[in-house]
Design a protein around this motif. Structure first.
Motif, PDB file in Angstrom:
ATOM      1  N   PRO A   1      -2.810 -15.599  40.744  1.00  0.00           N
ATOM      2  CA  PRO A   1      -1.596 -16.865  41.086  1.00  0.00           C
ATOM      3  C   PRO A   1      -0.546 -16.782  40.198  1.00  0.00           C
ATOM      4  O   PRO A   1       1.127 -17.016  40.553  1.00  0.00           O
ATOM      5  CB  PRO A   1      -2.293 -17.187  41.934  1.00  0.00           C
ATOM      6  CG  PRO A   1      -3.493 -17.344  40.807  1.00  0.00           C
ATOM      7  CD  PRO A   1      -3.731 -16.306  40.417  1.00  0.00           C
ATOM      8  N   ARG A   2      -0.298 -17.124  38.680  1.00  0.00           N
ATOM      9  CA  ARG A   2       0.422 -17.315  38.223  1.00  0.00           C
ATOM     10  C   ARG A   2       1.813 -16.234  37.881  1.00  0.00           C
ATOM     11  O   ARG A   2       2.292 -16.956  37.027  1.00  0.00           O
ATOM     12  CB  ARG A   2      -0.197 -18.170  36.230  1.00  0.00           C
ATOM     13  CG  ARG A   2      -0.683 -18.781  36.747  1.00  0.00           C
ATOM     14  CD  ARG A   2      -2.180 -19.410  35.482  1.00  0.00           C
ATOM     15  NE  ARG A   2      -2.581 -18.204  35.213  1.00  0.00           N
ATOM     16  CZ  ARG A   2      -2.962 -18.393  34.296  1.00  0.00           C
ATOM     17  NH1 ARG A   2      -3.756 -19.580  33.745  1.00  0.00           N
ATOM     18  NH2 ARG A   2      -4.646 -16.532  34.117  1.00  0.00           N
TER      19      ARG A   2
ATOM     20  N   LYS B   1      -8.549 -16.732  35.267  1.00  0.00           N
ATOM     21  CA  LYS B   1      -8.704 -18.097  34.915  1.00  0.00           C
ATOM     22  C   LYS B   1     -10.186 -18.755  35.502  1.00  0.00           C
ATOM     23  O   LYS B   1     -10.410 -19.919  35.182  1.00  0.00           O
ATOM     24  CB  LYS B   1      -7.423 -18.728  34.851  1.00  0.00           C
ATOM     25  CG  LYS B   1      -7.501 -20.313  33.947  1.00  0.00           C
ATOM     26  CD  LYS B   1      -6.244 -21.150  33.970  1.00  0.00           C
ATOM     27  CE  LYS B   1      -6.647 -22.140  32.659  1.00  0.00           C
ATOM     28  NZ  LYS B   1      -5.954 -22.885  33.713  1.00  0.00           N
ATOM     29  N   ILE B   2     -10.360 -18.514  36.550  1.00  0.00           N
ATOM     30  CA  ILE B   2     -10.984 -19.955  37.424  1.00  0.00           C
ATOM     31  C   ILE B   2     -12.127 -19.836  37.568  1.00  0.00           C
ATOM     32  O   ILE B   2     -13.544 -20.421  37.394  1.00  0.00           O
ATOM     33  CB  ILE B   2     -10.781 -19.344  39.162  1.00  0.00           C
ATOM     34  CG1 ILE B   2     -11.108 -20.464  40.127  1.00  0.00           C
ATOM     35  CG2 ILE B   2     -11.621 -17.863  39.047  1.00  0.00           C
ATOM     36  CD1 ILE B   2     -11.317 -19.623  41.999  1.00  0.00           C
TER      37      ILE B   2
ATOM     38  N   THR C   1     -12.018 -26.121  42.915  1.00  0.00           N
ATOM     39  CA  THR C   1     -11.206 -25.772  41.615  1.00  0.00           C
ATOM     40  C   THR C   1      -9.661 -26.372  42.277  1.00  0.00           C
ATOM     41  O   THR C   1     -10.339 -26.898  44.280  1.00  0.00           O
ATOM     42  CB  THR C   1     -11.220 -25.090  41.145  1.00  0.00           C
ATOM     43  OG1 THR C   1      -9.855 -24.693  39.989  1.00  0.00           O
ATOM     44  CG2 THR C   1     -11.398 -23.287  41.497  1.00  0.00           C
ATOM     45  N   ASP C   2      -8.653 -26.359  42.208  1.00  0.00           N
ATOM     46  CA  ASP C   2      -7.738 -25.920  42.750  1.00  0.00           C
ATOM     47  C   ASP C   2      -6.859 -24.973  43.934  1.00  0.00           C
ATOM     48  O   ASP C   2      -5.916 -24.770  43.994  1.00  0.00           O
ATOM     49  CB  ASP C   2      -6.231 -26.591  42.300  1.00  0.00           C
ATOM     50  CG  ASP C   2      -6.070 -25.946  40.602  1.00  0.00           C
ATOM     51  OD1 ASP C   2      -7.109 -24.449  40.455  1.00  0.00           O
ATOM     52  OD2 ASP C   2      -4.873 -25.392  40.061  1.00  0.00           O
TER      53      ASP C   2
ATOM     54  N   GLY D   1     -13.771 -28.815  38.347  1.00  0.00           N
ATOM     55  CA  GLY D   1     -13.057 -28.910  37.494  1.00  0.00           C
ATOM     56  C   GLY D   1     -11.731 -29.986  37.373  1.00  0.00           C
ATOM     57  O   GLY D   1     -11.586 -31.054  37.946  1.00  0.00           O
ATOM     58  N   GLY D   2     -11.105 -30.213  36.081  1.00  0.00           N
ATOM     59  CA  GLY D   2     -10.166 -31.371  36.365  1.00  0.00           C
ATOM     60  C   GLY D   2      -8.952 -31.845  37.120  1.00  0.00           C
ATOM     61  O   GLY D   2      -8.962 -32.922  37.449  1.00  0.00           O
TER      62      GLY D   2
ATOM     63  N   LYS E   1     -20.048 -28.148  41.088  1.00  0.00           N
ATOM     64  CA  LYS E   1     -18.790 -28.286  39.513  1.00  0.00           C
ATOM     65  C   LYS E   1     -17.430 -28.989  40.374  1.00  0.00           C
ATOM     66  O   LYS E   1     -16.580 -27.992  41.344  1.00  0.00           O
ATOM     67  CB  LYS E   1     -18.919 -27.457  38.272  1.00  0.00           C
ATOM     68  CG  LYS E   1     -17.748 -27.087  37.676  1.00  0.00           C
ATOM     69  CD  LYS E   1     -17.093 -26.482  37.470  1.00  0.00           C
ATOM     70  CE  LYS E   1     -15.405 -27.071  36.444  1.00  0.00           C
ATOM     71  NZ  LYS E   1     -14.424 -25.873  36.569  1.00  0.00           N
TER      72      LYS E   1
ATOM     73  N   GLY F   1     -10.676 -20.008  45.542  1.00  0.00           N
ATOM     74  CA  GLY F   1     -11.471 -18.920  45.339  1.00  0.00           C
ATOM     75  C   GLY F   1     -10.398 -18.010  44.392  1.00  0.00           C
ATOM     76  O   GLY F   1      -9.570 -17.977  44.232  1.00  0.00           O
TER      77      GLY F   1
ATOM     78  N   HIS G   1      -8.759 -14.613  44.025  1.00  0.00           N
ATOM     79  CA  HIS G   1      -7.836 -13.872  44.188  1.00  0.00           C
ATOM     80  C   HIS G   1      -7.754 -12.868  44.079  1.00  0.00           C
ATOM     81  O   HIS G   1      -7.714 -12.484  42.466  1.00  0.00           O
ATOM     82  CB  HIS G   1      -6.232 -15.226  44.587  1.00  0.00           C
ATOM     83  CG  HIS G   1      -5.865 -15.755  45.060  1.00  0.00           C
ATOM     84  ND1 HIS G   1      -4.422 -15.947  45.581  1.00  0.00           N
ATOM     85  CD2 HIS G   1      -6.684 -16.459  45.409  1.00  0.00           C
ATOM     86  CE1 HIS G   1      -4.749 -17.199  46.561  1.00  0.00           C
ATOM     87  NE2 HIS G   1      -6.010 -17.361  46.332  1.00  0.00           N
TER      88      HIS G   1
END
Ligand code: ADP
Ligand code: ASP
Ligand code: MG
Length: 437
Positions: free
Chosen positions: A228-229, A254-255, A218-219, A7-8, A5, A222, A224
């Motif tokens: 990280p935000r 959110k990942i 994803t970006d 993601g955006g 998959k 993996g 964390h």
């Protein structure tokens, strides 16, 4: 067969789509699940909001801006005039469809149809790109096999049966491209698996097709050990058990979509979280293997409401909790956390749609206090009761943060605390500092 998959962000531009195409073209047969290009679903939500408010001009402006972006991406994505033309026609037809909703009445059915356009466009654009480059592939329409039942739960047997039919209809291909997020509901209407639901699509497809691995690209490299935000210097975790990953996803990492781990866990299919921007990084492997004696990660779930019911009648009474829970059940409102004392019970919910009615009903059983803007902070790891000292270390780390509720022992894998939203960043940072650094 593998399920991958993206993601955006991973398909967020023509350039990124080309990178994904190179990455998946390795000779192994696979199903590739794509999200909408990043920002698209948010824009579609905004367009729908304008249409609900009958602001047609506002909606048309947003639609034109989005359409222009797609025209530009199409021009960069394809090399030949033939495919540029095909791409432009594709995009035009989807935007004509979106514009058709600015004319008539707008309801939740039209909204769901609009929200599906992002994934329908990204997958068709990507499929055309593979075709232009002679890569053996087929497009699998998710609306032909992905379905939720009348309780909005995935209909596993329908999905397995119809995915098989959809694959067989395409014959033996190297790469099958399909849409994440979108599905049909029990009435056959277009619906979706909620925001971030492409992860859920991937694990449902993996489970239905008995894949040997599900990869979520994803970006970031993996899962964390903290968000990280909000926290600097977080680190990727190399291994998580299904239970740990499920708790982290449910409690705000959110990942992963909150319920995306369960189908993989039930089918015992390993899930790998990988970084499209750094494909060689090992990422995170989620499997049935549980690492012993460690705290793995911290996550936080926003938008929580806490409700406390105090009653003298709870003292030495049985049946009190059942009555309280029945009220939540009657409004189909799930409870996340619960703590009790001999005179009261506190619960948290994240869906406050029926809060007023719930509180009215609860008042029959005692006094009711409601606290809004709460956050559940949750520490996940191998925290079995005979492992000493975890609760102490965790509470010591947040000793300067006011705590409204604590829950420990509900599972072997988490300790949750309810705090004020204003204290979230501080709590997450203190936990990282004291537990992991
Ligand atoms: P995609 O569009 O690929 O589905 P998402 O934005 O849904 O990607 O999820 C990836 C993002 O999740 C990361 O960029 C990161 O900011 C966020 N995130 C939140 N908590 C974590 C965590 N514990 N580990 C890794 N990423 C996290
Ligand atoms: N495109 C959908 C969203 O933005 C689904 C997903 O990306 O997982 O929520
Ligand atoms: Mg996501």
């Amino acid at each position: 067969m593998r399920v991958l998959k993206f993601g955006g962000t991973s398909v967020g531009s023509a350039e990124r789509m080309k990178e994904v195409a190179a990455l998946i073209n390795d000779g192994h047969q696979k199903i590739v699940v794509l999200s909408a290009m990043s920002g698209t679903t948010n824009s579609l939500v905004e367009i729908a909001d304008n249409l609900y408010k009958q602001d047609k001009d506002g909606a048309n402006e947003l639609i034109s801006t989005l359409e222009k972006k797609y025209e530009e991406e199409v021009n960069t994505l394809y090399a030949s005039d033939e495919f540029k033309q095909k791409g432009l026609e594709l995009v035009r037809s989807h935007f004509e469809f979106i514009k058709s909703f600015t004319i008539d009445m707008f309801t939740v059915f039209e909204e769901k149809a609009i929200l599906a356009q992002g994934e329908l466009m990204s997958t068709a654009m990507f499929y055309f790109y593979l075709q232009e480059n002679g890569i053996d592939s087929a497009l699998l329409p998710a609306l032909d096999y992905m379905r939720i039942d009348k309780n909005n739960e995935p209909d596993a047997s329908y999905i397995a049966e119809n995915l098989k039919i959809a694959l067989e209809a395409q014959g033996d291909k190297g790469i099958y491209i399909t849409q994440g997020y979108i599905c049909r509901n029990a009435f056959g209407e277009i619906d979706n698996l909620q925001r971030g639901g492409s992860d859920y699509s991937a694990s449902l497809i993996g489970a239905a097709g008995m894949a040997d691995e599900i990869q979520i690209w994803t970006d970031i490299d993996g899962m964390h050990n903290n968000d990280p935000r909000y926290v600097e210097n977080t680190k990727s975790i190399s291994e998580l058990s299904f239970d740990e990953a499920a708790e982290l996803a449910y409690f705000g990492a959110k990942i992963l979509h909150p319920t995306s781990v369960l189908p993989a866990k039930l089918a015992n299919i390993p899930v790998r979280l990988l970084n499209t921007m750094e494909p060689k990084a090992p990422g995170t492997l989620i499997s049935s293997h549980q690492q012993k004696g460690r705290m793995a990660a911290v996550a936080a779930k926003d938008g929580i409401t806490a409700i406390k019911i105090k009653s003298g009648r709870m003292l030495l009474a049985y049946g009190f909790l059942r009555k309280v829970f029945e009220i939540f059940e009657s409004y189909k409102t799930p409870i996340d956390m619960i703590t009790t004392s001999e005179v009261g019970v506190s619960v948290t919910i994240d869906d406050d749609k029926n809060l007023m009615e719930i509180v009215d009903d609860l008042k029959k059983y005692g006094t009711v206090d409601v606290d809004h803007d709460q956050v559940i902070v949750c520490v996940v790891g191998d925290l079995v009761a005979d492992a000493k000292g975890y609760a102490h270390r965790i509470l010591d780390a947040v000793k300067d943060v006011p705590i409204r509720m604590i829950s420990y022992g509900g599972s072997n894998y988490n300790i949750s605390m309810l705090i004020n939203a204003n204290d979230k960043k501080k709590a997450l940072n203190l936990l990282s500092e004291k537990l992991f650094n």
